[in-house]
Structure formats: structure tokens, C-alpha cells
Enzyme design. Structure first.
Site, PDB file in Angstrom:
ATOM      1  N   HIS A 182       2.141   7.097  -1.225  1.00  0.00           N
ATOM      2  CA  HIS A 182       2.784   7.921  -0.673  1.00  0.00           C
ATOM      3  C   HIS A 182       2.444   9.608  -0.487  1.00  0.00           C
ATOM      4  CE1 HIS A 182       5.807   5.298   1.350  1.00  0.00           C
ATOM      5  NE2 HIS A 182       4.303   5.214   1.826  1.00  0.00           N
ATOM      6  N   HIS A 215      -3.664   3.412   4.162  1.00  0.00           N
ATOM      7  CA  HIS A 215      -2.586   2.687   2.761  1.00  0.00           C
ATOM      8  C   HIS A 215      -2.754   1.873   1.839  1.00  0.00           C
ATOM      9  CE1 HIS A 215       1.638   2.989   2.308  1.00  0.00           C
ATOM     10  NE2 HIS A 215       1.796   1.089   3.051  1.00  0.00           N
ATOM     11  N   ASN A 245       8.489  -1.507  -2.474  1.00  0.00           N
ATOM     12  CA  ASN A 245       7.538   0.229  -2.211  1.00  0.00           C
ATOM     13  C   ASN A 245       6.871   0.257  -4.200  1.00  0.00           C
ATOM     14  OD1 ASN A 245       9.180   0.949  -0.293  1.00  0.00           O
ATOM     15  ND2 ASN A 245      11.304   0.844  -1.015  1.00  0.00           N
ATOM     16  N   ARG A 275      18.317   0.926  24.880  1.00  0.00           N
ATOM     17  CA  ARG A 275      19.117   0.178  24.006  1.00  0.00           C
ATOM     18  C   ARG A 275      18.490  -0.848  22.649  1.00  0.00           C
ATOM     19  NH1 ARG A 275      23.842   2.043  27.040  1.00  0.00           N
ATOM     20  NH2 ARG A 275      24.025   4.134  26.821  1.00  0.00           N
ATOM     21  N   LYS A 289      10.556  -2.859   9.835  1.00  0.00           N
ATOM     22  CA  LYS A 289      10.985  -1.245  10.155  1.00  0.00           C
ATOM     23  C   LYS A 289       9.979  -0.974  11.200  1.00  0.00           C
ATOM     24  CE  LYS A 289      11.764  -0.526   4.622  1.00  0.00           C
ATOM     25  NZ  LYS A 289      11.317  -0.145   3.815  1.00  0.00           N
ATOM     26  N   GLU A 316      17.118  -1.764   2.562  1.00  0.00           N
ATOM     27  CA  GLU A 316      16.892  -1.728   2.053  1.00  0.00           C
ATOM     28  C   GLU A 316      17.957  -1.266   1.015  1.00  0.00           C
ATOM     29  OE1 GLU A 316      12.623  -0.119   1.999  1.00  0.00           O
ATOM     30  OE2 GLU A 316      13.600   1.448   0.159  1.00  0.00           O
ATOM     31  N   HIS A 374       4.047   2.623  -4.253  1.00  0.00           N
ATOM     32  CA  HIS A 374       4.145   2.743  -2.236  1.00  0.00           C
ATOM     33  C   HIS A 374       4.261   5.309  -3.015  1.00  0.00           C
ATOM     34  CE1 HIS A 374       4.095  -0.144  -0.722  1.00  0.00           C
ATOM     35  NE2 HIS A 374       3.700   0.479   0.078  1.00  0.00           N
ATOM     36  N   GLU A 406      -1.956  -5.067  -0.661  1.00  0.00           N
ATOM     37  CA  GLU A 406      -0.300  -4.729  -0.284  1.00  0.00           C
ATOM     38  C   GLU A 406       0.180  -6.834  -0.620  1.00  0.00           C
ATOM     39  OE1 GLU A 406       2.308  -3.066   0.812  1.00  0.00           O
ATOM     40  OE2 GLU A 406       1.536  -1.636   1.453  1.00  0.00           O
ATOM     41  N   ARG A 410      15.656  -5.034  -1.532  1.00  0.00           N
ATOM     42  CA  ARG A 410      14.197  -4.701  -0.649  1.00  0.00           C
ATOM     43  C   ARG A 410      12.823  -3.296  -1.144  1.00  0.00           C
ATOM     44  NH1 ARG A 410      13.998  -4.657   5.231  1.00  0.00           N
ATOM     45  NH2 ARG A 410      11.369  -4.128   5.989  1.00  0.00           N
ATOM     46  N   LYS A 441       8.289 -11.609   1.267  1.00  0.00           N
ATOM     47  CA  LYS A 441       8.813 -10.466   2.179  1.00  0.00           C
ATOM     48  C   LYS A 441       9.831 -11.009   3.036  1.00  0.00           C
ATOM     49  CE  LYS A 441       8.456  -6.580   4.682  1.00  0.00           C
ATOM     50  NZ  LYS A 441       7.605  -5.167   5.280  1.00  0.00           N
TER      51      LYS A 441
HETATM   52  P1  NAD Z   1      -4.081   0.622  11.971  1.00  0.00           P
HETATM   53  O1  NAD Z   1      -3.020  -0.316  12.944  1.00  0.00           O
HETATM   54  O2  NAD Z   1      -4.744   1.537  11.828  1.00  0.00           O
HETATM   55  O3  NAD Z   1      -5.459  -0.661  11.640  1.00  0.00           O
HETATM   56  C1  NAD Z   1      -6.297  -0.322  10.784  1.00  0.00           C
HETATM   57  C2  NAD Z   1      -7.713  -0.144  12.309  1.00  0.00           C
HETATM   58  O4  NAD Z   1      -8.018  -1.407  12.590  1.00  0.00           O
HETATM   59  C3  NAD Z   1      -7.134   0.371  13.320  1.00  0.00           C
HETATM   60  O5  NAD Z   1      -9.031   0.547  13.898  1.00  0.00           O
HETATM   61  C4  NAD Z   1      -7.302  -0.418  14.699  1.00  0.00           C
HETATM   62  O6  NAD Z   1      -7.901  -0.697  15.768  1.00  0.00           O
HETATM   63  C5  NAD Z   1      -8.333  -1.880  13.877  1.00  0.00           C
HETATM   64  N1  NAD Z   1      -8.022  -2.709  14.202  1.00  0.00           N
HETATM   65  C6  NAD Z   1      -6.680  -3.392  13.907  1.00  0.00           C
HETATM   66  N2  NAD Z   1      -7.041  -5.488  14.701  1.00  0.00           N
HETATM   67  C7  NAD Z   1      -8.236  -5.279  14.246  1.00  0.00           C
HETATM   68  C8  NAD Z   1      -8.917  -6.749  14.205  1.00  0.00           C
HETATM   69  N3  NAD Z   1      -8.498  -7.297  14.666  1.00  0.00           N
HETATM   70  N4  NAD Z   1     -10.216  -6.520  14.709  1.00  0.00           N
HETATM   71  C9  NAD Z   1     -11.479  -5.408  14.802  1.00  0.00           C
HETATM   72  N5  NAD Z   1     -10.445  -3.801  13.947  1.00  0.00           N
HETATM   73  C10 NAD Z   1      -8.557  -3.821  14.091  1.00  0.00           C
HETATM   74  O7  NAD Z   1      -4.081  -0.080  10.423  1.00  0.00           O
HETATM   75  P2  NAD Z   1      -2.793  -0.791   9.338  1.00  0.00           P
HETATM   76  O8  NAD Z   1      -3.152  -0.785   7.574  1.00  0.00           O
HETATM   77  O9  NAD Z   1      -2.656  -2.013   9.797  1.00  0.00           O
HETATM   78  O10 NAD Z   1      -1.848  -0.314   9.550  1.00  0.00           O
HETATM   79  C11 NAD Z   1      -1.138   1.153   9.406  1.00  0.00           C
HETATM   80  C12 NAD Z   1       0.067   1.255   9.589  1.00  0.00           C
HETATM   81  O11 NAD Z   1       1.133   0.442   9.125  1.00  0.00           O
HETATM   82  C13 NAD Z   1       0.519   2.565   8.218  1.00  0.00           C
HETATM   83  O12 NAD Z   1       1.452   4.203   9.883  1.00  0.00           O
HETATM   84  C14 NAD Z   1       1.768   2.165   7.603  1.00  0.00           C
HETATM   85  O13 NAD Z   1       2.896   3.723   7.599  1.00  0.00           O
HETATM   86  C15 NAD Z   1       2.153   0.991   8.446  1.00  0.00           C
HETATM   87  N6  NAD Z   1       3.156  -0.028   7.376  1.00  0.00           N
HETATM   88  C16 NAD Z   1       4.064  -0.060   8.230  1.00  0.00           C
HETATM   89  C17 NAD Z   1       5.167  -0.979   7.735  1.00  0.00           C
HETATM   90  C18 NAD Z   1       6.543  -1.377   7.943  1.00  0.00           C
HETATM   91  O14 NAD Z   1       7.074  -2.244   7.031  1.00  0.00           O
HETATM   92  N7  NAD Z   1       6.702  -1.410   9.413  1.00  0.00           N
HETATM   93  C19 NAD Z   1       4.620  -1.564   6.317  1.00  0.00           C
HETATM   94  C20 NAD Z   1       3.425  -1.291   6.078  1.00  0.00           C
HETATM   95  C21 NAD Z   1       2.553  -0.391   6.714  1.00  0.00           C
HETATM   96  N1  GLY Z   2       6.634  -2.278   3.692  1.00  0.00           N
HETATM   97  C1  GLY Z   2       8.073  -1.916   2.707  1.00  0.00           C
HETATM   98  C2  GLY Z   2       9.472  -2.632   3.604  1.00  0.00           C
HETATM   99  O1  GLY Z   2       9.093  -3.054   4.831  1.00  0.00           O
HETATM  100  O2  GLY Z   2      10.350  -2.540   3.118  1.00  0.00           O
END
Ligand code: NAD
Ligand code: GLY
Length: 364
Positions: free
Chosen positions: A253, A266, A246, A122, A144, A238, A249, A186, A242, A228
Site C-alpha cells: 500500500h 495492486h 493483508n 439501506r 469488503k 477482521e 499489503h 494474490e 482475517r 478466502k
Molecule cells: P480493475 O477492476 O481496474 O480491472 C483491471 C482492468 O481490467 C480494467 O481496465 C478493467 O476494465 C479491465 N477488465 C476487467 N475485466 C476484463 C476482462 N474480462 N477482459 C478485459 N479487460 C477486463 O482492477 P482489479 O485488479 O480487478 O481490482 C483492483 C481493485 O480491487 C482496487 O480498487 C482494489 O482496492 C480492489 N480490491 C478490493 C478487495 C476487496 O476485498 N474488496 C481486495 C483486493 C482488491
Molecule cells: N483483501 C483483503 C480482505 O478481503 O480482507
């Protein structure tokens, strides 16, 4: 020297540390947080190949007994099946209530690790160690956490804040250039939604950011996180403000969905979505053509797509219809009024379709 920020959420307030040389001292930073040992580090083979040895020895020096659990590289790690394998790893490692789950990686690792931290026993302490620019400026902050459902992205998740975010800028050295550019989308977003001065700073320093100049990267990550953090502190779940995060987005999306979540990063989809939103706002007369041009030029200089690919209109309309923020056929879209100011406005699917499929924007 690392920069330091607070995300102010009452008793769940936490620190974002950002700077060079943080991974080697992560263990001593975490020692002050009253965590049990062992801890579970979630990563993938790519990131662990670069950074597990240094994090492991730093955690050991901090008195922890870290266990590593690897997930697949890429979006396919955000599934309930992968989460189930991490619960198995947590059980095998003996992760108890006060023991931390530590995410070492980009947004994918952060989202799935956060999801299991939120649900194992939990909820156990969660630490973000983001290693992509996107994760450092966006996904590691704000709580998130989610995995995907076959019916859509991020449909199974929670709001679950980390106990700390440790963003070591040195990890960006190994990041592919495409990921740096995707993260910059971003970053540019923050300039449009909240800070015209920051947008102008990016116009001035974009090439240094692309060249990963340390001072510029630190400034960019800290200012983005500060924006942020301020938004999340005022509207954690949100219910209003918040939503401005987006920006870009809604169309972004939909582009990701109709291209199977594989063609674009993304941030690239968000770049196209920001241009679409700017064009809709300009067509409504609420955003100037001159500022639309500044946004398009900055995104293009960052090597981001500013035109949409040829898309199937029926599939695109359907994807817009699945937007989480749709209300009675109206999309709640974030539209710019000026650089640094946005509004959340109801826009019909027809209006978005008309703008997206206008000649000159699509298919180039
Ligand atoms: P990712 O996590 O897939 O990383 C991108 C690539 O870079 C991967 O192949 C990874 O293995 C590689 N990598 C990571 N760090 C590295 C480093 N230091 N050196 C070499 N390679 C490295 O992609 P991302 O763009 O970081 O994240 C995208 C994800 O984030 C999506 O799933 C999206 O939905 C999510 N997201 C979440 C939020 C949130 O608020 N939680 C906000 C925006 C995006
Ligand atoms: N990436 C959008 C949020 O965190 O609300």
C-alpha cells in the site's frame, strides 16, 4: 461443470460458482434467488463491450429486466461522485428493496457497485460477477466494499456480503496479461499464508496459469476462494484472523501511495510487499533464506516486480505512518514463518524502512 463453494456466514451464507460457460446461464442461476425485476448491472465500457450482450440476454431469459449503468474504467470509478451517479441510475431504473445490483467487472466495479448496493434503500441484494483474476480470487469474496477518499484508498466503505458470486473463467480470455500476472500475486499470497502444498502446485504449474490453461485456472480460482472463504467465515470483520489476508499489503500500500496509485497494479505492489515482509522475517531469523528465495523466484517467474523502484524515503515513511493498522507507531505486519504459515507481528516503521531501503532491494 462449475465448481461450487459456500462462504459460511449463517443466514448470510452464499455460494461461489466458478467455471466455464456461466455468464450465459447467469439469469437462470439468479432466478432461484427470489429477486425482483428490474435489476441494475454496473460495469465499465471495456468489460461491457465484451460481456454485456451475453449477460443481458441471459438475464432477460431469466425473467429479469436488466438496466446497465457504466462507470469510468480504472480506480477513478471508486469515488463518491461515481457512487452518486449510480444512485441516480438506481432511482431511474426503479431498483426496489428486493432488486439486485450486479457487478460485472474487476475489483473496481465490484467495490463501487457493492458500496451502492450496501447503501441504496439501506441495502439491496448484491451479486458479484468478477471478470479479472484478482476479482475472482479475492475482491469478489468476503464483503469488503468501498470507495476512495482523496485522503486515502477504501476509506469509505462497509462489510456487505454478496448473495452470490458467479466467476466465469471464460471472461479471463480477454484480460490483458499484466492483469493475469497481478492476479497471480494474490494467488501466490494464499500459498504463503495458508497452504504450502498450493505454493508447490503453483511452482509446478505457473507457466500453464500464465498461458490460461483452463484446468489450472479453475483449480487456482477454486482453491484461492476456498482459502478466502474459510478465513472470512471465521472472522468476517477482521477482528483477528482475517488480517493474514493483508500479507504483502503494508509495504504494498505504501508503494502504491507514493507512486500515486498509477504506476503499479495492486497485485504488483503486493508482490513487492510480500518480498519486503519475507526479507524482514528472514532478517529476524523467523523465515528461512531458502523459502525467501522460493517466493522471490515464483513471483519473478510470474513477471511480477520483486525489487522496489527508487522511492523518496520521507514520502515512504509518511505513507507507512498512514497505514490503517498502525498502533502507537508500530505496524501490525503479516510475516511468514514458513511457506503456508504466517504470524501478525508488531514491527517498527524504522525496521521496515531499514529493510526496504537496504541496498540490493530498492532502486533496481
Ligand atoms: P480493475 O477492476 O481496474 O480491472 C483491471 C482492468 O481490467 C480494467 O481496465 C478493467 O476494465 C479491465 N477488465 C476487467 N475485466 C476484463 C476482462 N474480462 N477482459 C478485459 N479487460 C477486463 O482492477 P482489479 O485488479 O480487478 O481490482 C483492483 C481493485 O480491487 C482496487 O480498487 C482494489 O482496492 C480492489 N480490491 C478490493 C478487495 C476487496 O476485498 N474488496 C481486495 C483486493 C482488491
Ligand atoms: N483483501 C483483503 C480482505 O478481503 O480482507
Amino acid at each position: 461443470m462449475a465448481g461450487e463453494l459456500n462462504v459460511d456466514l449463517g443466514e448470510r451464507t452464499y455460494k461461489i460458482l466458478c467455471g466455464s460457460g456461466l455468464l450465459p446461464v447467469a439469469g437462470s442461476i439468479l432466478r432461484n434467488l427470489n429477486l425482483a425485476t428490474p435489476c441494475l448491472v454496473v460495469s465499465n465500457a471495456t468489460v461491457a463491450g465484451f460481456y454485456w450482450p451475453v449477460l443481458e440476454s441471459s438475464l432477460k431469459a431469466g425473467g429479469f429486466n436488466p438496466r446497465l449503468a457504466l462507470v469510468p474504467d480504472g480506480e477513478e470509478a471508486k469515488t463518491l461522485q461515481v457512487a452518486a451517479s449510480l444512485y441516480d441510475a438506481a432511482l431511474a431504473a426503479g431498483i426496489e428493496r428486493q432488486a439486485a445490483v450486479i457487478a460485472l467487472g474487476g475489483g473496481v466495479v465490484g467495490d463501487v457497485a457493492g458500496f451502492i448496493a450496501a447503501t441504496w434503500l439501506r441495502g439491496v441484494p448484491f451479486i458479484q460477477v468478477p471478470t479479472t483474476l484478482l476479482a475472482q480470487v479475492d475482491s469478489s469474496v468476503g464483503g469488503k466494499v468501498a470507495v476512495n477518499h482523496p485522503g486515502g484508498k477504501n476509506l469509505i466503505g462497509a462489510f456487505y456480503q454478496p448473495l452470490a458470486v458467479i466467476a466465469d473463467l471464460d471472461t479471463l480470455a480477454t484480460l490483458p496479461s499484466r492483469e493475469i500476472r497481478a492476479g497471480l500475486a494474490e494467488v501466490i499470497k494464499y500459498g504463503v499464508i495458508a497452504d504450502a502444498g498450493f505454493f508447490a502446485y503453483l511452482e509446478e504449474h505457473l507457466e500453464e496459469a500464465l498461458a490460461r490453461e483452463a484446468g489450472v485456472l479453475e483449480n487456482i480460482v477454486l482453491r484461492s476462494c476456498a482459502m478466502k472463504a474459510a478465513v472470512v467465515a471465521r472472522d468476517e470483520r477482521e477482528s483477528g484472523l482475517r488480517a493474514i489476508l493483508n500479507f504483502g499489503h503494508t509495504v504494498g500500500h505504501a508503494v502504491e501511495a507514493v507512486t500515486g496509485f498509477t504506476a503499479y497494479r495492486h497485485g504488483e505492489a503486493v508482490a513487492m510487499g510480500m518480498v519486503a515482509a519475507a526479507r524482514i522475517a528472514a532478517r529476524r531469523g523467523m523465515f528461512s533464506m531458502e523459502e525467501t528465495g522460493r517466493l522471490v523466484r515464483l513471483l519473478a517467474r510470474a513477471g511480477l516486480p520483486v525489487n522496489l523502484p527508487a522511492l523518496d524515503p520521507t514520502a515512504f515513511r509518511e505513507a507507512l505512518g498512514h497505514d490503517k493498522k498502525i498502533r502507537q507507531g508500530q505496524l501490525r505486519m503479516v510475516l511468514p514463518e514458513s511457506l503456508g504459515r504466517v504470524q501478525v507481528i508488531s514491527v517498527s516503521i524504522e525496521e521496515v524502512m531499514a529493510q526496504v531501503f537496504e541496498k540490493g532491494f530498492i532502486g533496481s
